[in-house]
Write a protein that holds these residues in place. Structure first.
Motif, short mmCIF file in Angstrom:
data_model
loop_
_atom_site.label_atom_id
_atom_site.label_comp_id
_atom_site.label_asym_id
_atom_site.label_seq_id
_atom_site.Cartn_x
_atom_site.Cartn_y
_atom_site.Cartn_z
N ILE A 32 0.83 -1.21 0.00
CA ILE A 32 0.00 0.00 0.00
C ILE A 32 0.86 1.26 0.00
O ILE A 32 0.66 2.15 -0.84
CB ILE A 32 -0.98 -0.02 1.19
N PRO A 33 1.83 1.40 0.92
CA PRO A 33 2.61 2.65 0.91
C PRO A 33 3.43 2.85 -0.36
O PRO A 33 3.60 3.98 -0.81
CB PRO A 33 3.53 2.50 2.13
N GLY A 87 7.17 -6.37 11.56
CA GLY A 87 6.24 -5.32 11.16
C GLY A 87 6.66 -3.96 11.70
O GLY A 87 6.57 -2.93 11.01
N ALA A 88 7.15 -3.93 12.96
CA ALA A 88 7.61 -2.66 13.56
C ALA A 88 8.80 -2.10 12.81
O ALA A 88 8.86 -0.89 12.53
CB ALA A 88 7.95 -2.89 15.03
N VAL A 89 9.76 -2.97 12.46
CA VAL A 89 10.93 -2.51 11.70
C VAL A 89 10.50 -2.04 10.31
O VAL A 89 10.99 -1.03 9.80
CB VAL A 89 11.99 -3.61 11.59
N GLY A 90 9.56 -2.76 9.69
CA GLY A 90 9.04 -2.34 8.38
C GLY A 90 8.44 -0.94 8.43
O GLY A 90 8.64 -0.12 7.53
N LEU A 91 7.70 -0.64 9.51
CA LEU A 91 7.12 0.70 9.68
C LEU A 91 8.21 1.74 9.92
O LEU A 91 8.10 2.89 9.48
CB LEU A 91 6.11 0.69 10.82
N MET A 92 9.31 1.34 10.62
CA MET A 92 10.42 2.27 10.81
C MET A 92 11.11 2.58 9.48
O MET A 92 11.49 3.73 9.22
CB MET A 92 11.43 1.69 11.81
N ASN A 111 5.21 15.16 5.39
CA ASN A 111 4.15 16.15 5.24
C ASN A 111 2.89 15.52 5.79
O ASN A 111 2.91 14.37 6.27
CB ASN A 111 3.98 16.58 3.78
N TRP A 112 1.78 16.24 5.75
CA TRP A 112 0.59 15.71 6.41
C TRP A 112 0.07 14.45 5.72
O TRP A 112 -0.49 13.56 6.37
CB TRP A 112 -0.50 16.78 6.47
N ILE A 113 0.28 14.35 4.39
CA ILE A 113 -0.20 13.15 3.68
C ILE A 113 0.61 11.92 4.11
O ILE A 113 0.04 10.87 4.44
CB ILE A 113 -0.09 13.36 2.16
N ARG A 114 1.93 12.06 4.11
CA ARG A 114 2.78 10.93 4.50
C ARG A 114 2.59 10.58 5.97
O ARG A 114 2.56 9.40 6.33
CB ARG A 114 4.25 11.26 4.23
N GLY A 115 2.49 11.61 6.82
CA GLY A 115 2.27 11.35 8.24
C GLY A 115 0.97 10.61 8.49
O GLY A 115 0.92 9.65 9.27
N THR A 116 -0.10 11.03 7.82
CA THR A 116 -1.40 10.36 7.95
C THR A 116 -1.31 8.92 7.46
O THR A 116 -1.85 8.00 8.09
CB THR A 116 -2.48 11.13 7.17
N MET A 117 -0.63 8.73 6.34
CA MET A 117 -0.51 7.38 5.78
C MET A 117 0.20 6.45 6.76
O MET A 117 -0.26 5.31 7.02
CB MET A 117 0.27 7.43 4.46
N VAL A 118 1.33 6.89 7.32
CA VAL A 118 2.09 6.05 8.26
C VAL A 118 1.25 5.74 9.49
O VAL A 118 1.22 4.59 9.97
CB VAL A 118 3.41 6.73 8.65
N ALA A 119 0.54 6.75 10.02
CA ALA A 119 -0.28 6.54 11.21
C ALA A 119 -1.40 5.53 10.95
O ALA A 119 -1.66 4.64 11.78
CB ALA A 119 -0.87 7.87 11.68
N VAL A 120 -2.06 5.66 9.80
CA VAL A 120 -3.16 4.75 9.47
C VAL A 120 -2.64 3.32 9.28
O VAL A 120 -3.26 2.35 9.76
CB VAL A 120 -3.88 5.23 8.19
N LEU A 121 -1.49 3.17 8.60
CA LEU A 121 -0.94 1.83 8.37
C LEU A 121 -0.46 1.19 9.67
O LEU A 121 -0.64 -0.02 9.88
CB LEU A 121 0.21 1.91 7.37
N ALA A 122 0.13 1.99 10.56
CA ALA A 122 0.56 1.46 11.86
C ALA A 122 -0.65 1.00 12.67
O ALA A 122 -0.62 -0.09 13.29
CB ALA A 122 1.34 2.54 12.62
N ALA A 123 -1.72 1.81 12.66
CA ALA A 123 -2.94 1.43 13.38
C ALA A 123 -3.55 0.17 12.77
O ALA A 123 -4.03 -0.72 13.50
CB ALA A 123 -3.95 2.58 13.35
N ALA A 124 -3.51 0.07 11.44
CA ALA A 124 -4.06 -1.11 10.77
C ALA A 124 -3.26 -2.36 11.13
O ALA A 124 -3.83 -3.44 11.34
CB ALA A 124 -4.04 -0.89 9.26
N PHE A 125 -1.93 -2.22 11.22
CA PHE A 125 -1.10 -3.37 11.57
C PHE A 125 -1.39 -3.84 13.00
O PHE A 125 -1.56 -5.05 13.25
CB PHE A 125 0.38 -3.01 11.42
#
Length: 803
Positions: free
Chosen positions: A641-642, A704-709, A719-733
Motif C-alpha cells: 500500500i505505501p 512489522g515494527a521494523v518495516g514501519l520504521m 508532510n501531512w499526507i505521508r504522516g497520515t498514511m504512516v499513522a493509518v498503516l501502523a494502526a491497521a497493523f
C-alpha cells in the motif's frame, strides 16, 4: 492464377486532374493493392493480458499457492489474492496507457493528399492505392514510390541515397517514398505500394526495436535474475531440511517453505514500475506529448547533453522580413518584391515571409517565371515592359556587385540575418538562364522567428546542468547568432563542421556549443562522440536528415510538424511542436525515477531479509518462523500500500546517483535489522522457552515494527499526507495483529514476549540508524571517487586538446 496476376498488374493511367474513381479504388483495395499499415505502435489487448498474466513470478506464485492448498492450509493461500490484484491493476493501467497512445498516434498520423473523381482529398497514407494521383507541395513527404505526371519540384532524398543536395524532378521522373519535396509542387502517380515501396523499409528500420537505455530496467532485471537463480534450489533444500531433518509435519514444511519463497519474490516491484510509467504516459498526454517508448521518460530525466536542431525547436521554422535596404534608389524595391511575390508560386518559408511583408501584389502580370532552385540559388520573373526581377544569393544573382555589398552582407549575417539580393534586368529571362545587365536594387533581410517558449526552456535546462548543443545544416555564424538571440549560453563557441574530419569532429564535440553545416551522418557522429565521453544524450529533430542521429541517441524527440520518418524514429513526439513540453517530460521522469527508487527500497527490504533468512535457516536447527499469510500482512501494510501511494506523489528533485545503489542503500539497513532480530529471537527462544507459535508471533510483530520504521525513514521529510498514511498503516497493523490474530496464526502476548519485542524495536532503531549512516558514508565516498575520476578525465581531455 494468371488472370489474377494480370488483373493485379493492370495499370490505370488516370488524368492528373481527375484521378481514380471510387469503383477503381474499391477494386484496388479488393486486389490487395493498397498501402497496407506497416507497423503496429502498441501491444494488442491479448498481448497485454498475456504479458501481465504469464510471468515467471506469477507462475511461481500459482505453483506455491497450489502447494499450500494441497496440504489444506487455505488461509495461507490468500497471498494469491494480492497477485490477482497486481495483475488487474497492471493490466488496467497498461490498457489505459495503450488507449492514450493510440488516440495520440491517430492525431499525429501522417496524411496523403490525392485526387479522386476530380476532387482533392486528404486521406490516411494506408488508404492510398496503386495508381492514385498524389498532390505534393513543398514540405510534404512522399508516402509511396511515385512517378511525376505534372509539375516540377525538388526532392530531398538524403535519407535514401545519402546525397544532401535536392534532386530536380520533372514529369517521368521517380519520387521515392520517404523523400521530401523541398521546392515546387507536382502531381505524381503511385507506382508501388505496401512492402514493395521504400516506405515499408524505412518505417521498419526507423521502428526497429532497440534496447532502451534504462537504468531502472537494468537494475530490476539484475534483481529478478538473482532471485530467480535462488528460488528453486533454496526452496528444495529448505523443504528437505524441514521435512527430513527436523521431521516437521508435511503441512508445516510446505507452508514454511512457501513463506520463505514468496518473501523473496518482489512481485509488486515490476508492477509498480509499469504503473508509474504508464501513469506518466497518461499525464504527458495532457501536455500534447506522445510517448512511444515507456522507459524514455526515465532516460530524458537523466540526460546531461541535449542536442537541438535549430529549425522547429529554437525557431518556429518560419521567417519574417525585418528590413529592406535600398542599394539603388532608382528602383522601387517594395513594388518589385510585391510583383515577384505575386508571380511566383514558391511555397518555401522565405516567400511566405515576403508575401506576409508585402501584403498585396503590385499588379504586373509575369510572362515568364523561374521558381527557386537550390542548384541555381535564385528565382525570378519577367514582366512585359518592366524587364526581369530576380531574388537570391548575391554571388549567384549579381556576382559583379558582390564586392560592394559583401561588407554589409557579412555584418547582417553575423547578426543572424539571412540576406537576399533583389535585382533587376532590362532583359527578359530565357529558359532558366540569368538575363544580362543585372543590377542590384536592394538587400532583403530576413530572420528566423524564435519560439516564444525557447528562451525559458533553454534557461531551465541550463539551471539543471544539461549541456545544450545546437546542430544545424545552416551556416554556423547564422545559427550561433540565432542561438544567442534565444539566450543560449556559450553560443559564441561555434564550429563549421564542413571543415572538419571525423576525428576532428569527435574532438570538437566537447569544445563547441554550436555546430553548423552538419550533414546527416555527421549528426550521428556528434551524438556518438558525446556518448563516448560518458554523456546521456537526447536528440531533437524534425527532418529526414535528423533520423540517423535520432536512432542513435539515448532519448529521441520529434516534433509533430516534422517528417514522418523522424516521428517514426523517435521515442517522444511533441504533438503541438512545443519545445517547452520537454520541461514536463523531465519533471515526469524525475517523479517516476525518484518515486520508484523510494518505493523499490520497501520491496527490497522484504526480498533481502527473506533471501538471507532462507539461506541461514538451511543451517539452523529451527523451522522457518513465518507463515505465508503473516508475510502477506507485513508486505501489504509496510510495502504494498505505501509503495503505490508514494510512487504517485509529485517529486521534482534532481535524479542523483545510481538507481540500484540508491535502493540498496535504503533497503539494507532495514533488512539487516530484521535479520538480526530474527536470529536473536531464534536464539532467545530456548532461554525464554517459547513455542514455535510464540516465536512466529514475536517475529511477525518485530518485523512489522521494523518495516514501519523503514517506511518512516523513506517518507522523510514528512508532510501531512505521508504522516497520515504512516499513522493509518501502523494502526491497521496493530489492529490486524491483535483483533484478528487467529486469522494470522498469532498467539496472545505474555510479559516475556512483550519485553522481547520492545527490546528488539529499540535495538532495531539504533541498528538502522548506524547502518544508514554507514551506507550513506560508503555511497558518498564512492560518488566522491567517481567525481574525482571524471574530473581528472575531463581535465586530461582538455589538456590534450590544448596541446
Amino acid at each position: 492464377m494468371e488472370n489474377t496476376q494480370e488483373r493485379e498488374t493492370e495499370r490505370i493511367e488516370a488524368a492528373p486532374d481527375q484521378g481514380l474513381s471510387r469503383s477503381q479504388v474499391a477494386q484496388r483495395i479488393a486486389a490487395g493493392l493498397d498501402h497496407k499499415k506497416i507497423d503496429v505502435q502498441t501491444k494488442s489487448y491479448g498481448r497485454i493480458f498475456r504479458d501481465n498474466l504469464c510471468t515467471l513470478f506469477n507462475l511461481l506464485n500459482v505453483a506455491l499457492a497450489a502447494a499450500v492448498l494441497l496440504v489444506g492450509s487455505y488461509r495461507n493461500a490468500l497471498f494469491i489474492l494480492i497477485i490477482l490484484c497486481n495483475i488487474a491493476i497492471g493490466t488496467f493501467q497498461e490498457i489505459r496507457a495503450k488507449r492514450t497512445v493510440d488516440r495520440l498516434s491517430l492525431l499525429s498520423e501522417p496524411k496523403a493528399h490525392v485526387v479522386r473523381e476530380g476532387k482533392e482529398e486528404t486521406i490516411s497514407i494506408q488508404e492510398t492505392v496503386l495508381d492514385d494521383i498524389l498532390v505534393l507541395h513543398a514540405g510534404n513527404q512522399v508516402c509511396a514510390d511515385s512517378i511525376v505526371v505534372l509539375g516540377e519540384c525538388e526532392a530531398d532524398e538524403s535519407l535514401l541515397t545519402g546525397e544532401a543536395d535536392p534532386v530536380t524532378k520533372r514529369p517521368g521522373d521517380t519520387l521515392l517514398s520517404g523523400s521530401f519535396i523541398t521546392v515546387g509542387s507536382c502531381r505524381a502517380r503511385v507506382d508501388k505500394v505496401g512492402q514493395e515501396s521504400y516506405a515499408a523499409r524505412i518505417t521498419a528500420d526507423a521502428k526497429k526495436i532497440r534496447k532502451p537505455n534504462s537504468r531502472i530496467m537494468k537494475s530490476l532485471n539484475s534483481i529478478i535474475k538473482t532471485v530467480s537463480a535462488l528460488i528453486l534450489p533454496v526452496g528444495i533444500l529448505l523443504f528437505c531440511k524441514e521435512f527430513f531433518i527436523l521431521q516437521v509435519p508435511v503441512g508445516r514444511a510446505v507452508t514454511g517453505t512457501v513463506a520463505a519463497l514468496i518473501g523473496m519474490i518482489p512481485e509488486g516491484l515490476i508492477l509498480l514500475t509499469s504503473v508509474v510509467l504508464a501513469v506518466g504516459v497518461i499525464r504527458l498526454s495532457r501536455h500534447k506529448t506522445l510517448v512511444q517508448e515507456l522507459y524514455c521518460i526515465e532516460t530524458l530525466a537523466r540526460v546531461d547533453v541535449l542536442c537541438l536542431d535549430k529549425t522547429g525547436t529554437i525557431t518556429k521554422g518560419s521567417m519574417r522580413v525585418t528590413e529592406i535596404l535600398r542599394v539603388d534608389a532608382a528602383f522601387d524595391a517594395q513594388e518589385m518584391l510585391a510583383d515577384l511575390a505575386g508571380a511566383l508560386d514558391d511555397q518555401n518559408p522565405t516567400f511566405a515571409a515576403i508575401r506576409e511583408y508585402v501584403k498585396e501584389p503590385a499588379g504586373h502580370q509575369a510572362s515568364h517565371i523561374v521558381p527557386f532552385s537550390s542548384a541555381r540559388k535564385w528565382s525570378g520573373a519577367s514582366f512585359p515592359g518592366e524587364g526581369s526581377y530576380l531574388l537570391g544569393a548575391a554571388e549567384f544573382v549579381c556576382p559583379e556587385a558582390l564586392p560592394a555589398l559583401q561588407e554589409e552582407i557579412s555584418r547582417q549575417a553575423a547578426e543572424g540575418k539571412r540576406v537576399l539580393v533583389l535585382a533587376r534586368s532590362s532583359q527578359m529571362i530565357e529558359g532558366e538562364e540569368l538575363p544580362g545587365e543585372v543590377r542590384a536594387a536592394a538587400l532583403v533581410l530576413l530572420e528566423d522567428e524564435i519560439r516564444e517558449e525557447a528562451p525559458e526552456t533553454l534557461a531551465f535546462f541550463a539551471r539543471e546542468g544539461v549541456d545544450i548543443k545546437i546542430i544545424s545544416g545552416d551556416h554556423p555564424q547564422t545559427v550561433a547568432a540565432i542561438a544567442k538571440r534565444a539566450g543560449l549560453q556559450g553560443a559564441d563557441h561555434w564550429a563549421d563542421v564542413s571543415q572538419l574530419s571525423d576525428a576532428e569532429l569527435e574532438e570538437a564535440a566537447g569544445k563547441y556549443t554550436v555546430f553548423g553545416r552538419v550533414l546527416p551522418e555527421q549528426k550521428r557522429t556528434l551524438v556518438r562522440a558525446f556518448q563516448k565521453q560518458g554523456h546521456t544524450v537526447a536528440m531533437t529533430g524534425d527532418g529526414v536528415n535528423d533520423v540517423l542521429a535520432l536512432k542513435d541517441a539515448d532519448c529521441s524527440i520529434a516534433v509533430a510538424t516534422g517528417s514522418d520518418a523522424a516521428r517514426n524514429a523517435s521515442q517522444l513526439v511533441l504533438l503541438d511542436s512545443n519545445f517547452s513540453s520537454l520541461y514536463h517530460v523531465v519533471m515526469e521522469g524525475r517523479r517516476a525515477i525518484n518515486n520508484i527508487q523510494r518505493s523499490a527500497s520497501l520491496f527490497l527490504v522484504k526480498t533481502i531479509f527473506s533471501a538471507v533468512l532462507s539461506i541461514l535457516f538451511l543451517f539452523l536447527p529451527y523451522s522457518y518462523p513465518f507463515a505465508p499469510i503473516q508475510l502477506s500482512l507485513i508486505s501489504t501494510l509496510t510495502v504494498g500500500i505505501p509503495s503505490f501511494l508514494l510512487a504517485l506523489e509529485p517529486n521534482r528533485e534532481r535524479v542523483q546517483g545510481d538507481f540500484l545503489m540508491n535502493i540498496l542503500r535504503r533497503a539494507i539497513p532495514g533488512a539487516f535489522s530484521i535479520i538480526l532480530n530474527v536470529l536473536i529471537i531464534t536464539l532467545m527462544s530456548g532461554v525464554l522457552d517459547l513455542s514455535a507459535a510464540e516465536i512466529s508471533t514475536v517475529t511477525v510483530l518485530s518485523t512489522g515494527a521494523v518495516g514501519l520504521m523503514v517506511l518512516c525513514r523513506i517518507c522523510q521529510p514528512f508532510n501531512w499526507i505521508r504522516g497520515t498514511m504512516v499513522a493509518v498503516l501502523a494502526a491497521a497493523f496493530v489492529g490486524a495483529a491483535f483483533l484478528f490474530r487467529e486469522v494470522f496464526y498469532l498467539t496472545p502476548l505474555n510479559l516475556e514476549m512483550a519485553c522481547l519485542i520492545g527490546a528488539l524495536v529499540l535495538v532495531s532503531f539504533f541498528l538502522m540508524w548506524g547502518f544508514s549512516r554507514l551506507a550513506d558514508r560508503l555511497c558518498d565516498k564512492e560518488r566522491g571517487i567517481v567525481s574525482r575520476f571524471v574530473g581528472r578525465t575531463m581535465q586530461d581531455g582538455e589538456n590534450g586538446m590544448e596541446k
